[in-house]
Scaffold this active site. Structure first.
Site, PDB file in Angstrom:
ATOM      1  N   HIS A  46       0.835  -1.204   0.000  1.00 12.62           N
ATOM      2  CA  HIS A  46       0.000   0.000   0.000  1.00 12.62           C
ATOM      3  C   HIS A  46       0.871   1.256   0.000  1.00 12.62           C
ATOM      4  O   HIS A  46       0.542   2.248  -0.672  1.00 12.62           O
ATOM      5  CB  HIS A  46      -0.908   0.027   1.232  1.00 12.62           C
ATOM      6  CG  HIS A  46      -1.862  -1.122   1.323  1.00 12.62           C
ATOM      7  ND1 HIS A  46      -1.712  -2.143   2.241  1.00 12.62           N
ATOM      8  CD2 HIS A  46      -2.983  -1.416   0.621  1.00 12.62           C
ATOM      9  CE1 HIS A  46      -2.698  -3.003   2.098  1.00 12.62           C
ATOM     10  NE2 HIS A  46      -3.482  -2.591   1.121  1.00 12.62           N
ATOM     11  N   SER A 199      -2.261  -8.203   3.300  1.00 15.47           N
ATOM     12  CA  SER A 199      -2.738  -8.031   4.669  1.00 15.47           C
ATOM     13  C   SER A 199      -3.048  -9.376   5.317  1.00 15.47           C
ATOM     14  O   SER A 199      -3.015  -9.500   6.546  1.00 15.47           O
ATOM     15  CB  SER A 199      -3.997  -7.157   4.679  1.00 15.47           C
ATOM     16  OG  SER A 199      -3.726  -5.886   4.124  1.00 15.47           O
TER      17      SER A 199
END
Length: 306
Positions: A46, A199
């Site tokens: 990210h 994640s």
């Protein structure tokens, strides 16, 4: 820098007007607004998206990071309830990489009145690969992306190439429905051992993490076969050989056309997507690479460029 945190579309619009970034709202400024859409639990992948957005819009532009765990894209039995919510840590990552605003709305803000009755249909591409294993997933993805594009009104939106089918679906929606935004794909970020950042990696046990490396090794083997001039079947065979016997539950390993995610045939020439998805322990992981398929010397594959 510490990004501003907003929870509602009204707050976001007010902040955007004050910033002077153009967005798609027709403001006269020549500076751009970029958006990076996330479900939070931000990691280096990210961070790379936010850095790319910051570099694109420059110091005068505006970078908005959205943090929203979208219930529409989780199917029955998937990990919506346990998906990590780490907003404080996310703000630190976003701010460090140059985000101006973090838009962290509630489900009620994004879906007032409950689940929407009108949604974006992902079409035939949304029923292939990931869509076949997660029915309705891309309808949920595209619905929330469409809503967030309306709410953030960006000039340019950044998405990771790790979610290759999602990226292709967003580009198709933007093109088909005339969204006034440029979609930019950012290369997959990997750990030093090759595992694609996700994640969900935090759910892997030490043993599972070792097993998960079979995914990136399979993709590397497929790329190597393509680089040697191997046919599509040879590329798939090379990847499959690595996965054979690995203690994981394989959903698919596929070599597809990046335009529509249909399987390529033996005549295909150009860039393809070699994609894999598997469950390692209780965690489902996806990954992909983009091998270039060229006809081997003397081969009769059609000269079809992509």
């Amino acid at each position: 820098m510490t990004p501003a945190v907003v929870r509602t579309g009204a707050e976001l619009r007010a902040l955007s007007r004050a910033s002077g970034a153009s967005g798609t709202s027709g403001a006269s400024s020549t500076s751009e607004r970029a958006v990076v859409m996330t479900m939070g639990a931000l990691h280096e992948g990210h961070a790379a998206l936010v850095r790319a957005a910051r570099e694109r819009v420059g110091p005068q532009g505006q970078v908005v990071v959205t943090v929203f765990v979208n219930p529409l894209q989780f199917g029955e039995g998937e990990d919506l309830d346990r998906y990590p919510r780490t907003l404080d840590a996310d703000l630190a990552v976003a701010g460090k990489e140059g985000a101006d605003v973090v838009f962290a709305p509630s489900a009620d803000e994004v879906y007032p009145g409950g689940e929407p009755q009108v949604r974006v249909w992902a079409g035939p591409m949304g029923e292939r690969l990931e869509g076949a294993h997660r029915p309705g997933h891309f309808d949920g993805v595209l619905t929330v992306v469409a809503k967030l594009l309306h709410l953030t009104a960006p000039d340019v939106a950044f998405f990771g190439r790790k979610d290759a089918q999602q990226l292709a679906m967003v580009r198709r929606m933007v093109r088909d429905l005339n969204f006034p935004v440029e979609v930019v794909g950012v290369p997959t970020v990997r750990e030093s051992d090759g595992l694609a950042l996700s994640s969900r990696n935090r759910y892997l046990s030490r043993t599972d993490r070792v097993t998960a490396l079979a995914l990136s090794r399979a993709l590397t083997a497929g790329e190597a076969a393509a680089a040697r001039g191997g046919s599509p079947s040879a590329v798939l065979r090379a990847a499959g050989d690595v996965l054979e016997g690995a203690p994981l539950e394989l959903d698919y390993v596929a070599l597809v056309d990046p335009e529509d995610f249909t399987a390529v045939d033996e005549r295909f020439v150009g860039e393809a997507v070699l994609a894999v998805a598997a469950r390692v322990g209780t965690t489902r992981l996806i990954d992909n690479v983009r091998p270039h398929l060229a006809p081997a010397p003397g081969a009769d594959r059609a000269d079809r460029a992509h």
